[in-house]
Design a protein around this motif. Structure first.
Motif, PDB file in Angstrom:
ATOM      1  N   THR A 180      -1.705  23.448  -3.593  1.00 39.88           N
ATOM      2  CA  THR A 180      -0.980  22.206  -3.316  1.00 39.88           C
ATOM      3  C   THR A 180      -1.935  21.023  -3.278  1.00 39.88           C
ATOM      4  O   THR A 180      -1.655  19.950  -3.842  1.00 39.88           O
ATOM      5  N   ALA A 181      -3.083  21.200  -2.625  1.00 39.25           N
ATOM      6  CA  ALA A 181      -4.069  20.121  -2.549  1.00 39.25           C
ATOM      7  C   ALA A 181      -4.547  19.719  -3.945  1.00 39.25           C
ATOM      8  O   ALA A 181      -4.734  18.524  -4.237  1.00 39.25           O
ATOM      9  N   ASN A 182      -4.735  20.688  -4.827  1.00 43.59           N
ATOM     10  CA  ASN A 182      -5.148  20.374  -6.198  1.00 43.59           C
ATOM     11  C   ASN A 182      -4.133  19.483  -6.894  1.00 43.59           C
ATOM     12  O   ASN A 182      -4.496  18.599  -7.675  1.00 43.59           O
ATOM     13  N   SER A 183      -2.851  19.715  -6.599  1.00 51.29           N
ATOM     14  CA  SER A 183      -1.805  18.899  -7.241  1.00 51.29           C
ATOM     15  C   SER A 183      -1.842  17.452  -6.758  1.00 51.29           C
ATOM     16  O   SER A 183      -1.330  16.550  -7.434  1.00 51.29           O
ATOM     17  N   TYR A 184      -2.425  17.231  -5.578  1.00 55.27           N
ATOM     18  CA  TYR A 184      -2.492  15.874  -5.033  1.00 55.27           C
ATOM     19  C   TYR A 184      -3.743  15.113  -5.492  1.00 55.27           C
ATOM     20  O   TYR A 184      -3.843  13.904  -5.264  1.00 55.27           O
ATOM     21  N   LEU A 185      -4.684  15.784  -6.124  1.00 51.73           N
ATOM     22  CA  LEU A 185      -5.925  15.110  -6.523  1.00 51.73           C
ATOM     23  C   LEU A 185      -5.668  13.983  -7.513  1.00 51.73           C
ATOM     24  O   LEU A 185      -6.372  12.973  -7.505  1.00 51.73           O
ATOM     25  N   GLU A 186      -4.675  14.162  -8.352  1.00 51.26           N
ATOM     26  CA  GLU A 186      -4.343  13.135  -9.349  1.00 51.26           C
ATOM     27  C   GLU A 186      -2.941  12.572  -9.133  1.00 51.26           C
ATOM     28  O   GLU A 186      -2.332  12.039 -10.066  1.00 51.26           O
ATOM     29  N   ALA A 187      -2.438  12.689  -7.920  1.00 52.98           N
ATOM     30  CA  ALA A 187      -1.073  12.219  -7.643  1.00 52.98           C
ATOM     31  C   ALA A 187      -1.004  10.699  -7.723  1.00 52.98           C
ATOM     32  O   ALA A 187      -1.986   9.997  -7.442  1.00 52.98           O
ATOM     33  N   PRO A 188       0.148  10.160  -8.125  1.00 53.20           N
ATOM     34  CA  PRO A 188       0.299   8.694  -8.182  1.00 53.20           C
ATOM     35  C   PRO A 188       0.048   8.052  -6.822  1.00 53.20           C
ATOM     36  O   PRO A 188       0.268   8.666  -5.771  1.00 53.20           O
ATOM     37  N   VAL A 189      -0.399   6.822  -6.850  1.00 56.94           N
ATOM     38  CA  VAL A 189      -0.666   6.080  -5.625  1.00 56.94           C
ATOM     39  C   VAL A 189       0.642   5.871  -4.865  1.00 56.94           C
ATOM     40  O   VAL A 189       1.686   5.589  -5.460  1.00 56.94           O
ATOM     41  N   LEU A 190       0.601   6.041  -3.555  1.00 60.11           N
ATOM     42  CA  LEU A 190       1.777   5.790  -2.726  1.00 60.11           C
ATOM     43  C   LEU A 190       2.089   4.298  -2.715  1.00 60.11           C
ATOM     44  O   LEU A 190       1.186   3.464  -2.593  1.00 60.11           O
ATOM     45  N   GLU A 191       3.372   3.962  -2.825  1.00 58.28           N
ATOM     46  CA  GLU A 191       3.791   2.571  -2.855  1.00 58.28           C
ATOM     47  C   GLU A 191       4.796   2.296  -1.741  1.00 58.28           C
ATOM     48  O   GLU A 191       5.549   3.177  -1.332  1.00 58.28           O
ATOM     49  N   HIS A 192       4.792   1.062  -1.289  1.00 62.15           N
ATOM     50  CA  HIS A 192       5.723   0.630  -0.242  1.00 62.15           C
ATOM     51  C   HIS A 192       7.069   0.329  -0.893  1.00 62.15           C
ATOM     52  O   HIS A 192       7.365  -0.797  -1.276  1.00 62.15           O
ATOM     53  N   LYS A 193       7.911   1.356  -1.017  1.00 60.16           N
ATOM     54  CA  LYS A 193       9.233   1.198  -1.610  1.00 60.16           C
ATOM     55  C   LYS A 193      10.271   1.823  -0.690  1.00 60.16           C
ATOM     56  O   LYS A 193      10.173   3.010  -0.357  1.00 60.16           O
ATOM     57  N   LEU A 194      11.229   1.017  -0.277  1.00 62.19           N
ATOM     58  CA  LEU A 194      12.291   1.517   0.586  1.00 62.19           C
ATOM     59  C   LEU A 194      13.365   2.217  -0.239  1.00 62.19           C
ATOM     60  O   LEU A 194      13.661   1.819  -1.369  1.00 62.19           O
ATOM     61  N   ILE A 195      13.944   3.256   0.336  1.00 63.09           N
ATOM     62  CA  ILE A 195      15.185   3.837  -0.168  1.00 63.09           C
ATOM     63  C   ILE A 195      16.237   3.558   0.887  1.00 63.09           C
ATOM     64  O   ILE A 195      16.163   4.092   2.003  1.00 63.09           O
ATOM     65  N   GLY A 196      17.194   2.707   0.555  1.00 63.37           N
ATOM     66  CA  GLY A 196      18.111   2.226   1.571  1.00 63.37           C
ATOM     67  C   GLY A 196      17.305   1.466   2.613  1.00 63.37           C
ATOM     68  O   GLY A 196      16.448   0.628   2.280  1.00 63.37           O
ATOM     69  N   PRO A 197      17.505   1.780   3.896  1.00 62.25           N
ATOM     70  CA  PRO A 197      16.726   1.089   4.941  1.00 62.25           C
ATOM     71  C   PRO A 197      15.438   1.821   5.309  1.00 62.25           C
ATOM     72  O   PRO A 197      14.815   1.490   6.315  1.00 62.25           O
ATOM     73  N   ARG A 198      15.024   2.818   4.531  1.00 63.64           N
ATOM     74  CA  ARG A 198      13.971   3.736   4.979  1.00 63.64           C
ATOM     75  C   ARG A 198      12.728   3.738   4.077  1.00 63.64           C
ATOM     76  O   ARG A 198      12.842   3.673   2.849  1.00 63.64           O
ATOM     77  N   LEU A 199      11.573   3.888   4.719  1.00 60.87           N
ATOM     78  CA  LEU A 199      10.299   4.160   4.048  1.00 60.87           C
ATOM     79  C   LEU A 199       9.892   5.608   4.305  1.00 60.87           C
ATOM     80  O   LEU A 199       8.779   6.028   4.008  1.00 60.87           O
ATOM     81  N   LEU A 200      10.813   6.389   4.825  1.00 61.17           N
ATOM     82  CA  LEU A 200      10.500   7.712   5.351  1.00 61.17           C
ATOM     83  C   LEU A 200       9.926   8.638   4.291  1.00 61.17           C
ATOM     84  O   LEU A 200       9.039   9.455   4.580  1.00 61.17           O
ATOM     85  N   HIS A 201      10.408   8.537   3.065  1.00 61.62           N
ATOM     86  CA  HIS A 201       9.913   9.425   2.012  1.00 61.62           C
ATOM     87  C   HIS A 201       8.429   9.176   1.745  1.00 61.62           C
ATOM     88  O   HIS A 201       7.683  10.100   1.409  1.00 61.62           O
TER      89      HIS A 201
END
Length: 621
Positions: free
Chosen positions: A71-92
């Motif tokens: 799982t950690a290997n899959s995160y080595l090249e994962a896209p950068v996390l972005e501040h995007k709300l889904i509905g009223p939430r940033l929870l994802h």
């Protein structure tokens, strides 16, 4: 009694925990026991080293570690996390960050490979650069505080001084400062959770505890304040595990609430050497039983409250935490069985508890007392074709609750025949407006007529209804439970009772309702099913069929009633419920005491016939 205890906890928090030496001191000295070094949160180096040694001889643990590294290997090249709300939430985004930090952090600490530490660092620097963590939905803040707190603690030696400072400043600005304000009791629009009795309490307190303890040595004012306030706040929720371990928000939210209970309590234990007696609250030692008994032989959970459709238990790493904390090997065995078909998470490694071939016997019929009472019946364990029924009482206004007192689900022959549809879309307008006439109660999946309960006067149950089991027999040859549902029908009936009885031999289930109407009223009885329905000419027998398997539904009383089939399909924006039907009985008017008695009789593959029992009043059961 619970309200009295809560009053004591709010007014005199030290009274409840008076036996613990740390809380006999002034709050400003609470950090005198703070572990000086890092890492101090959840996974210490001592525990890590013990796990490494164990993994050399324990192939199961090594497999779990391999899962985490993959799982950690899959995160080595994962896209950068972005501040995007889904509905009223940033929870994802908060949850994505937590998943990355745990996997990358554990992979780094296990292997020493700096690629994992560097990737984790970049994720931390990215999220602290956000403009905010969305305090209007404070779960988002708490989960991000958890991720960043653990990341800062686990990577402390890897990070440069300026990087630590940047991460710490972001943690304080986005989480600890608003969290401190929220716990102060001021009405700031986002801080109702300190007195919540549900998952928000555990998640918000747990996340803030972790964030505060991560910087306890440099900024003690946050940890002093947040930990002491959180310790006083958590019992509002934790008392709801009592007395038997049931969780009123249902199995799906049990996992969320209990995971954060584990995170918060374990962080205090590893950083401070104590959880201040919180893990000793009544019901917590038994709460893993609730999840095990909620799982039917099909693998589907007893799906009450806002639960995903066709919800299966899946991974619950907190079962391993419970196994460690209370020495209960059956919880570990159950979780290891789940992991035979899915990858392990970092928490499975951190809280690893070796399986034990010796299994303790489980009860076939189990009753759990609590704010939402539940009772489970099964013919046997470890047989996917077993007969299983779960039924609930409690109160409708519980967090994530539906208007479903007396609702039940039924498994047999490897299929779920009677089911709860689960939650609808959380972003529907007013979905969480739980007031008596709130918008939540306009959606089909929330209403009584989508559930397996009687309806009177074409009305759903009262939002303020509160039902109790009034009689329970678990050890009988014909075990049963009887629920008083009367407060769910205040305008239509003097009394409504529902009984469920497992027939001798455990081959069939009887559901019986007794209704005393206040005045002539319309009555509808129904169940929700995915089965094909074939109704006999007499209308008193319905044959349900799924994948060639069959279950008879026999109408025993009243003699003049007849089955009908209705569709459960709804129009958007609600979930459609394609292929779902309702088997119903409808009377235009009942004006005297009425008994509805229905037998559920699987057509067993060994040709065992389910005999029809005599209909007896519930008081004679």
């Amino acid at each position: 009694m619970k309200n009295i205890l809560l009053l004591l906890l709010v007014t005199f928090p030290l009274f409840f925990f008076a036996q613990h030496p740390l809380l006999r001191r002034a709050p400003k000295t609470i950090l005198s026991e703070l572990r000086a070094d890092h890492p101090r949160l959840i996974l210490t180096n001592d525990r890590l080293n013990a796990l490494k040694i164990l993994s050399k001889s324990d192939t199961l643990l090594q497999r779990y570690v391999d899962n985490v590294i993959t799982t950690a290997n899959s995160y080595l090249e994962a896209p950068v996390l972005e501040h995007k709300l889904i509905g009223p939430r940033l929870l994802h985004v908060s949850r994505a960050c937590r998943a990355r930090i745990y996997a990358l952090g554990l992979a780094y600490r296990w292997t020493g490979d700096s690629r994992y530490a560097e990737a984790a660092k970049q994720n931390l620097l990215q999220v602290v650069s956000f403009q905010d963590w969305n305090i209007s939905h404070f779960l988002d803040v708490a989960e991000m505080a958890h991720a960043v707190g653990v990341g800062l603690d686990w990577l402390y030696a890897y990070l440069k001084a300026d990087e630590r400072l940047t991460i710490k400043k972001g943690l304080i600005k986005h989480a600890l400062e608003p969290g401190k304000n929220g716990l102060s009791g001021e009405d700031l629009g986002y801080n109702g959770w300190p007195k919540d009795e549900h998952n928000w309490n555990q998640v918000c307190n747990g996340g803030l505890i972790i964030g505060a303890l991560a910087i306890g040595e440099s900024d003690p004012e946050y940890a002093d304040f947040i930990v002491s306030k959180a310790v006083a706040s958590l019992p509002y929720a934790l008392l709801n595990y009592g007395p038997d371990g049931a969780w009123m928000e249902g199995p799906a939210y049990w996992n969320y609430a209990t995971m954060y209970t584990a995170y918060g309590l374990e962080a205090m234990r590893t950083a401070l050497g104590t959880d201040f007696g919180l893990s000793e609250i009544e019901g917590m030692a038994e709460t893993g039983d609730f999840m095990m008994y909620c799982e039917g032989p099909t693998g589907y959970m007893f799906n009450f409250a806002d639960s995903a459709e066709r919800n299966s238990m899946g991974s619950s790493p907190c079962m391993l935490w419970l196994a460690n904390r209370y020495g209960n090997e059956s919880y570990a065995n159950h979780e290891h069985a789940v992991l035979k078909s899915i990858p392990a998470t970092p928490e499975h490694v951190i809280w690893y508890y070796p399986p034990n071939a010796l299994r303790k016997p489980k009860e076939l019929v189990k009753y759990f007392d609590g704010d939402v009472e539940v009772m489970m019946f099964r013919s046997e364990w470890d047989n996917p074709n077993a007969l299983f029924l779960a039924i609930k009482a409690g109160y409708n206004a519980v967090n994530h609750g539906h208007l479903d007192l007396g609702n039940f689900e039924l498994d047999a022959l490897g299929e779920r025949w009677v089911r709860d549809l689960g939650s609808d879309y959380y972003n529907l307008p007013g979905y969480f407006d739980k007031r008596k006439r709130g918008e939540r109660w306009q959606y089909f999946r929330m209403l009584s007529d989508s559930h397996n309960v009687p309806m009177l006067g074409d009305q759903s149950q009262d939002v303020l209804g509160n039902a109790k089991f009034i009689k329970v027999a678990t050890a009988s040859e014909t075990p049963y439970g009887i629920i008083d549902l009367s407060t769910a029908y205040p305008t239509e009936a003097w009394q409504v009772k529902r009984g469920v009885l497992m027939l001798k031999g455990h081959r069939g289930i009887l559901i019986q309702d007794e209704i005393k109407p206040k005045h002539p009223t319309r009555l509808k009885w129904g169940i929700t099913t995915d089965a094909q329905i074939n109704i006999s000419e007499s209308g008193t027998l319905a044959m349900l069929e799924i994948k060639g398997k069959k279950l008879e539904v026999r109408l025993l009383s009243p003699g003049h009633a007849r089955f009908t089939q209705q569709s459960a399909v709804q129009s958007p924006p609600q979930k459609r419920n394609e292929g779902v039907s309702r088997l119903e009985i409808t009377w235009d008017e009942i004006n005297t005491e009425t008994t509805i008695s229905i037998l559920f009789a699987p057509v067993w593959m060994d040709d065992t016939q389910v005999s029809t029992p005599l209909v007896k009043p519930l008081q004679e059961w």
